[in-house]
Design a protein around this motif. Structure first.
Motif, PDB file in Angstrom:
ATOM      1  N   LEU A  16       0.830  -1.212   0.000  1.00  0.00           N
ATOM      2  CA  LEU A  16       0.000   0.000   0.000  1.00  0.00           C
ATOM      3  C   LEU A  16       0.860   1.257   0.000  1.00  0.00           C
ATOM      4  O   LEU A  16       0.626   2.184  -0.788  1.00  0.00           O
ATOM      5  N   LEU A  17       1.877   1.286   0.826  1.00  0.00           N
ATOM      6  CA  LEU A  17       2.747   2.462   0.892  1.00  0.00           C
ATOM      7  C   LEU A  17       3.571   2.654  -0.374  1.00  0.00           C
ATOM      8  O   LEU A  17       3.732   3.784  -0.862  1.00  0.00           O
ATOM      9  N   SER A  18       4.102   1.568  -0.920  1.00  0.00           N
ATOM     10  CA  SER A  18       4.925   1.714  -2.124  1.00  0.00           C
ATOM     11  C   SER A  18       4.087   2.146  -3.323  1.00  0.00           C
ATOM     12  O   SER A  18       4.523   2.985  -4.117  1.00  0.00           O
ATOM     13  N   TYR A  19       2.890   1.621  -3.457  1.00  0.00           N
ATOM     14  CA  TYR A  19       2.044   2.043  -4.566  1.00  0.00           C
ATOM     15  C   TYR A  19       1.461   3.439  -4.345  1.00  0.00           C
ATOM     16  O   TYR A  19       1.135   4.124  -5.310  1.00  0.00           O
ATOM     17  N   SER A  20       1.342   3.872  -3.096  1.00  0.00           N
ATOM     18  CA  SER A  20       0.892   5.243  -2.867  1.00  0.00           C
ATOM     19  C   SER A  20       1.962   6.244  -3.298  1.00  0.00           C
ATOM     20  O   SER A  20       1.643   7.320  -3.815  1.00  0.00           O
ATOM     21  N   THR A  21       3.229   5.884  -3.142  1.00  0.00           N
ATOM     22  CA  THR A  21       4.281   6.774  -3.651  1.00  0.00           C
ATOM     23  C   THR A  21       4.247   6.808  -5.183  1.00  0.00           C
ATOM     24  O   THR A  21       4.486   7.863  -5.781  1.00  0.00           O
ATOM     25  N   LEU A  22       3.947   5.680  -5.804  1.00  0.00           N
ATOM     26  CA  LEU A  22       3.806   5.663  -7.258  1.00  0.00           C
ATOM     27  C   LEU A  22       2.655   6.564  -7.697  1.00  0.00           C
ATOM     28  O   LEU A  22       2.797   7.353  -8.643  1.00  0.00           O
TER      29      LEU A  22
END
Length: 143
Positions: A16-22
């Motif tokens: 969730l966090l990594s895709y939110s940065t994307l």
């Protein structure tokens, strides 16, 4: 209730966090509207490629190496990807983070006993929710 205990929450939080940065980075670039369906398709393609059994992956790899021409084109494509990796190192690191989080979610889902279909849908929901969260946060903090 038993399935909620088996869900790998830490790995899914990292997804969730990594895709939110994307989502934040893409939204900050103000891309045309056709980019978003392409990004969603690429995310689902990545996650589905992680959930494909190894026997089917071996059949797919045999397709690329059946002839010398296909092998040559495949080698040229990999050389181009290596050049792009060096030229855009920052983008490569962000991509590597996203792929690593997805792989971790796959491994944890497999270790917790989830079926491949369940792991795919669970990881897909968290990754697309993270993408939407990143876009929403970028819009809120941009104002």
């Amino acid at each position: 209730m038993l399935i909620l205990k088996r869900v790998p929450w830490v790995a899914l939080l990292l997804v969730l966090l990594s895709y939110s940065t994307l989502g934040w980075v893409i939204s900050e670039a103000h891309p045309p509207r056709f980019v978003w369906p392409v990004v969603v398709f690429a995310i689902l393609l990545l996650i589905s490629s992680l959930t494909i059994p190894w026997s089917q992956m071996a059949e797919l790899s045999l397709f690329f190496f059946k002839s010398n021409t296909r092998t040559f084109v495949f080698a040229l494509s990999l050389a181009l990807l290596f050049f792009l990796m060096l030229a855009w190192f920052r983008v490569f690191l962000d991509t590597l983070l996203i792929i690593s989080a997805a792989i971790l979610a796959k491994i944890d889902s497999q270790a917790s006993g989830l079926k491949p279909g369940q792991a795919f849908w669970l990881t897909s929901v968290f990754s697309l929710a993270g993408l939407a969260l990143g876009v929403a946060l970028q819009m809120v903090f941009r104002s």
